[in-house]
Design a protein around this motif. Sequence first.
Motif, short mmCIF file in Angstrom:
data_model
loop_
_atom_site.label_atom_id
_atom_site.label_comp_id
_atom_site.label_asym_id
_atom_site.label_seq_id
_atom_site.Cartn_x
_atom_site.Cartn_y
_atom_site.Cartn_z
N ASN A 14 12.03 87.90 -12.04
CA ASN A 14 12.69 88.93 -11.24
C ASN A 14 11.61 89.86 -10.70
OD1 ASN A 14 14.15 90.97 -10.13
ND2 ASN A 14 15.50 91.26 -11.88
N GLU B 160 11.76 92.42 -8.92
CA GLU B 160 12.09 93.85 -8.95
C GLU B 160 11.57 94.53 -10.23
OE1 GLU B 160 13.48 95.31 -6.33
OE2 GLU B 160 13.78 93.44 -5.27
N ASN B 161 11.31 93.76 -11.28
CA ASN B 161 10.83 94.32 -12.54
C ASN B 161 9.31 94.50 -12.57
OD1 ASN B 161 13.42 94.39 -13.58
ND2 ASN B 161 13.25 92.35 -14.48
N THR C 299 9.76 93.00 -1.45
CA THR C 299 10.71 92.18 -2.21
C THR C 299 11.99 91.89 -1.44
OG1 THR C 299 11.62 94.14 -3.29
CG2 THR C 299 9.86 92.97 -4.45
N LYS C 300 12.27 92.67 -0.42
CA LYS C 300 13.50 92.45 0.37
C LYS C 300 13.25 91.56 1.58
CE LYS C 300 15.81 95.53 -2.09
NZ LYS C 300 16.32 95.10 -3.33
#
Length: 140
Positions: free
Chosen positions: A2, A4-5, A12-13
Amino acid sequence: MNLENIPQIKHTKSGNFFLLAGPCAIEGEEMAMRIAEKVVIITDKLAIPYVFKGSFKKANRSRIDSFTGIGDEKALKILAKISKEFGIPTVTDIHTNEDAVKAAEYVDILQIPAFLVRQTDLVMAAAETGKTVNLKKDNL
């Protein structure tokens, strides 16, 4: 994984793949900084999430006299400097439980080489640091 972590990871988008790249081993500050700078320029331009990778020591050599590193702390400090100067996350390989604790002080992600991913104690030591752990693996 992940994304985002992971601290400091950008783009990331974007919907792009993420890139984990750098020199096989940290051989010196100048080379590592040059590589990071060039890859950051490209990944920022193309909106590719990027993690700088460099091993602080190479423990998986087939010859006893092969290059294994410039010194653990020296290499880890270079990884930390890259993270700070370029605002990007860093990852390094670990080979022992002690490596997990030591490297976690300097990098964002701990990576366990394919030949060690079945070492439960090592995986647990890496996880206990609270860092993201990347398990490299072959088709097991």
